[in-house]
Design a protein around this motif. Structure first.
Motif, PDB file in Angstrom:
ATOM      1  N   LEU A 134     114.977  83.646  82.550  1.00  0.00           N
ATOM      2  CA  LEU A 134     116.231  84.331  83.014  1.00  0.00           C
ATOM      3  C   LEU A 134     116.406  85.540  81.933  1.00  0.00           C
ATOM      4  O   LEU A 134     116.338  85.446  80.585  1.00  0.00           O
ATOM      5  CB  LEU A 134     117.573  83.656  82.722  1.00  0.00           C
ATOM      6  N   ASP A 135     116.325  86.807  82.502  1.00  0.00           N
ATOM      7  CA  ASP A 135     116.516  87.978  81.716  1.00  0.00           C
ATOM      8  C   ASP A 135     117.622  88.785  82.252  1.00  0.00           C
ATOM      9  O   ASP A 135     117.812  89.018  83.217  1.00  0.00           O
ATOM     10  CB  ASP A 135     115.055  88.863  82.128  1.00  0.00           C
ATOM     11  N   PHE A 136     118.456  89.123  81.153  1.00  0.00           N
ATOM     12  CA  PHE A 136     119.641  90.188  81.234  1.00  0.00           C
ATOM     13  C   PHE A 136     119.299  91.097  80.312  1.00  0.00           C
ATOM     14  O   PHE A 136     119.124  91.212  79.152  1.00  0.00           O
ATOM     15  CB  PHE A 136     120.923  89.357  80.894  1.00  0.00           C
ATOM     16  N   ARG A 137     119.382  92.489  80.979  1.00  0.00           N
ATOM     17  CA  ARG A 137     118.936  93.723  80.133  1.00  0.00           C
ATOM     18  C   ARG A 137     119.825  94.723  80.642  1.00  0.00           C
ATOM     19  O   ARG A 137     120.239  95.246  81.817  1.00  0.00           O
ATOM     20  CB  ARG A 137     117.701  94.033  80.016  1.00  0.00           C
ATOM     21  N   GLY A 138     120.276  95.720  79.639  1.00  0.00           N
ATOM     22  CA  GLY A 138     121.058  96.721  79.898  1.00  0.00           C
ATOM     23  C   GLY A 138     120.669  98.215  79.159  1.00  0.00           C
ATOM     24  O   GLY A 138     119.944  97.902  77.944  1.00  0.00           O
ATOM     25  N   MET A 139     120.406  99.286  79.571  1.00  0.00           N
ATOM     26  CA  MET A 139     119.804 100.413  79.372  1.00  0.00           C
ATOM     27  C   MET A 139     120.899 101.835  79.376  1.00  0.00           C
ATOM     28  O   MET A 139     121.727 101.878  80.321  1.00  0.00           O
ATOM     29  CB  MET A 139     118.695 100.808  79.960  1.00  0.00           C
ATOM     30  N   MET A 140     121.146 102.467  78.398  1.00  0.00           N
ATOM     31  CA  MET A 140     121.903 103.531  78.277  1.00  0.00           C
ATOM     32  C   MET A 140     120.763 104.698  78.067  1.00  0.00           C
ATOM     33  O   MET A 140     120.154 105.017  76.968  1.00  0.00           O
ATOM     34  CB  MET A 140     122.978 103.550  77.362  1.00  0.00           C
ATOM     35  N   TYR A 141     120.872 105.569  78.973  1.00  0.00           N
ATOM     36  CA  TYR A 141     120.100 106.997  78.904  1.00  0.00           C
ATOM     37  C   TYR A 141     121.108 107.937  78.490  1.00  0.00           C
ATOM     38  O   TYR A 141     122.007 108.151  79.326  1.00  0.00           O
ATOM     39  CB  TYR A 141     119.356 107.108  80.066  1.00  0.00           C
ATOM     40  N   SER A 142     120.737 108.727  77.649  1.00  0.00           N
ATOM     41  CA  SER A 142     121.846 109.953  77.246  1.00  0.00           C
ATOM     42  C   SER A 142     121.190 110.951  76.716  1.00  0.00           C
ATOM     43  O   SER A 142     120.177 110.893  76.035  1.00  0.00           O
ATOM     44  CB  SER A 142     122.640 109.134  75.862  1.00  0.00           C
ATOM     45  N   LYS A 143     121.882 112.001  76.729  1.00  0.00           N
ATOM     46  CA  LYS A 143     121.580 113.397  76.194  1.00  0.00           C
ATOM     47  C   LYS A 143     121.496 113.505  74.640  1.00  0.00           C
ATOM     48  O   LYS A 143     120.718 113.946  74.210  1.00  0.00           O
ATOM     49  CB  LYS A 143     122.736 114.524  76.940  1.00  0.00           C
ATOM     50  N   ALA A 144     122.082 112.591  74.333  1.00  0.00           N
ATOM     51  CA  ALA A 144     122.429 112.159  72.658  1.00  0.00           C
ATOM     52  C   ALA A 144     120.818 111.802  72.152  1.00  0.00           C
ATOM     53  O   ALA A 144     120.731 111.890  70.962  1.00  0.00           O
ATOM     54  CB  ALA A 144     123.622 111.193  72.267  1.00  0.00           C
ATOM     55  N   PHE A 145     120.124 111.031  73.060  1.00  0.00           N
ATOM     56  CA  PHE A 145     118.884 110.674  72.489  1.00  0.00           C
ATOM     57  C   PHE A 145     117.936 111.743  72.959  1.00  0.00           C
ATOM     58  O   PHE A 145     116.590 111.197  72.861  1.00  0.00           O
ATOM     59  CB  PHE A 145     118.386 109.412  73.152  1.00  0.00           C
ATOM     60  N   GLY A 146     118.159 112.675  73.254  1.00  0.00           N
ATOM     61  CA  GLY A 146     117.153 113.928  74.062  1.00  0.00           C
ATOM     62  C   GLY A 146     117.019 113.887  75.275  1.00  0.00           C
ATOM     63  O   GLY A 146     116.265 114.797  75.736  1.00  0.00           O
ATOM     64  N   GLY A 147     117.710 113.131  76.155  1.00  0.00           N
ATOM     65  CA  GLY A 147     117.193 113.148  77.641  1.00  0.00           C
ATOM     66  C   GLY A 147     118.002 114.034  78.205  1.00  0.00           C
ATOM     67  O   GLY A 147     118.932 114.913  77.904  1.00  0.00           O
ATOM     68  N   ASP A 148     117.824 114.271  79.443  1.00  0.00           N
ATOM     69  CA  ASP A 148     118.365 115.357  80.311  1.00  0.00           C
ATOM     70  C   ASP A 148     119.754 114.979  81.120  1.00  0.00           C
ATOM     71  O   ASP A 148     120.643 115.849  81.578  1.00  0.00           O
ATOM     72  CB  ASP A 148     117.459 115.883  81.448  1.00  0.00           C
ATOM     73  N   ASP A 149     119.877 113.723  81.118  1.00  0.00           N
ATOM     74  CA  ASP A 149     121.123 113.141  81.942  1.00  0.00           C
ATOM     75  C   ASP A 149     121.636 111.842  81.126  1.00  0.00           C
ATOM     76  O   ASP A 149     120.972 111.137  80.352  1.00  0.00           O
ATOM     77  CB  ASP A 149     120.524 112.790  83.377  1.00  0.00           C
ATOM     78  N   ASN A 150     123.223 111.671  81.447  1.00  0.00           N
ATOM     79  CA  ASN A 150     123.709 110.388  81.080  1.00  0.00           C
ATOM     80  C   ASN A 150     123.725 109.454  82.208  1.00  0.00           C
ATOM     81  O   ASN A 150     124.379 109.736  83.204  1.00  0.00           O
ATOM     82  CB  ASN A 150     125.049 110.833  80.552  1.00  0.00           C
ATOM     83  N   PHE A 151     122.935 108.305  82.067  1.00  0.00           N
ATOM     84  CA  PHE A 151     123.067 107.440  83.011  1.00  0.00           C
ATOM     85  C   PHE A 151     122.908 106.187  82.593  1.00  0.00           C
ATOM     86  O   PHE A 151     122.411 105.776  81.560  1.00  0.00           O
ATOM     87  CB  PHE A 151     122.209 107.627  84.468  1.00  0.00           C
TER      88      PHE A 151
END
Length: 401
Positions: A237-254
């Motif tokens: 059983l695996d539960f995971r969440g990810m935050m992609y952010s411009k603050a981490f150097g990415g192009d989008d926040n999702f």
């Protein structure tokens, strides 16, 4: 003096008798142990070796990339060779050279450290291939034609996605961070793709599209599987969440949220029923290449990868797996003992939100298994797409789930 000489002669006779007896004993013991054949000596040497590997290659075919020359390698080893109770780490690798022009490299390692108190799993890949985009949403995906002038584009990208899992106390729970770095570039989009509303809305042009996403997240995992790469019993059983952010150097926040449940039950010697329920969801300003996909080589086999994509994807599947059991009395039976088969059925559900289902994707199929190392199989699967009435063939290392 005479008595002394007689005594000395008797002592030498006694020694000679003992020596002869010892020699005869050695000879009889030696005669009782059969000489090992070269094949048996080689087998024992291989068994003592820590690193085991298998390499396969040759012409192949995949539904997504067509004709290709491919190779697969499977390596297993213990991080501490002297600890025979430690789980063997597994590193499957694949390489594919496409006839259309392209290269695909991928590995999904499972590394076990310190008596399985620490794990590193993940996905690492490089791709430069011809792929297809069918739009976003069930209705568009279902009816969109696949072809050079409608859906094809040249894709190049890199993914670095390690997971770091620490065992919580003496329990079967693991938790830890994960990192996901992705660079995606689309060039030479088909004419029909250039005019797609979803492609234009994402920022795509006639020259292409590119995106860099940088994410940081966490995992909480419960794992009682006996062997993760090919479980006969246990639960995952695996539960995971990810935050992609411009603050981490990415192009989008999702954001990305996934839940993966798998169960395995032994129903006989090398006979297993496995089932899984999975949900993948993305929220926010999602890049074109990061929507949730329904239909991959690891779930709904039979659907082109990426044909059905939206912000939410759910899968329910069950699979019966059986290896052929023989007494190994002949070489034919020994070969058959390394062969097995599977049959599965399931269904996918997709939509723009977790609670809104717009498409239903029934799925079934059969497969052949060839054991190349103990509990490590090559899989050849034939899956059925019940929506578009097509069959697709797959060749991979280790089980689908």
């Amino acid at each position: 003096m005479k008595k002394y000489i007689i005594g000395v002669l008797m002592m030498f006779a006694s020694i000679n008798i003992m020596s002869a007896t010892a020699d005869s004993t050695v000879i009889s013991l030696s005669d009782s142990i059969p000489a090992l054949s070269k094949r048996e000596i080689r087998r024992q040497r291989v068994a003592k070796r820590n690193l085991h590997y298998n390499i396969l290659g040759g012409p192949s075919y995949t539904p997504d990339f067509g004709l290709l020359v491919g190779g697969s390698a499977l390596m297993t080893f213990r991080m501490n060779p002297s600890d025979t109770t430690q789980r063997r780490s597994v590193v499957p690798m694949a390489i594919a050279l496409m006839f259309k022009g392209g290269l695909n490299l991928m590995t999904k390692p499972q590394l076990f450290f310190k008596g399985d108190r620490f794990r590193i799993f993940g996905t690492f890949s490089y791709k430069n291939t011809i792929e297809n985009f069918y739009g976003i949403g069930y209705r568009t995906n279902k009816d969109y034609p696949r072809g050079e002038n409608t859906s094809e584009y040249r894709y190049s990208g890199i993914q670095v996605n390690p997971w770091f899992l620490f065992r919580l106390g003496k329990s079967d729970f693991f938790a830890g961070p994960q990192v996901d770095l992705n660079y995606d570039k689309i060039t030479k989009p088909a004419e029909g793709m250039v005019h797609q509303p979803s492609y234009i809305a994402a920022g795509g042009t006639e020259h292409g599209y590119k995106n860099f996403s940088s994410g940081l997240g966490f995992l909480l995992t419960y794992d009682t599987r006996d062997i993760p790469a090919n479980a006969y019993r246990g639960m995952y059983l695996d539960f995971r969440g990810m935050m992609y952010s411009k603050a981490f150097g990415g192009d989008d926040n999702f954001y990305r949220l996934e839940i993966d449940y798998r169960q395995y039950k032994t129903v006989g010697k090398r006979k297993v029923i496995a089932w899984t329920v999975q949900t993948k969801n993305v929220f926010g300003d999602v890049p074109l290449t990061k929507y949730a996909l329904s239909g991959t080589p690891f779930d709904l086999r039979g659907y082109y990868m990426g044909q059905f994509r939206d912000k939410s994807s759910h899968v329910v599947m069950a699979e019966y797996r059986q290896m052929i059991n023989t007494d190994k009395s002949t070489w034919v039976k020994k070969m058959l003992n390394h062969v097995g088969y599977v049959a599965w059925g399931g269904c996918g559900f997709m939509g723009p939100t977790p609670g809104k289902i717009e498409g239903v994707l029934p799925n079934l199929g059969v497969g052949l298994r060839i054991e190349v190392q103990p509990r490590m199989n090559i899989r050849l699967d034939l899956g059925r797409d019940m929506v578009n009435k097509q069959n697709l063939f797959y060749f991979n290392m280790t089980e689908a789930f």
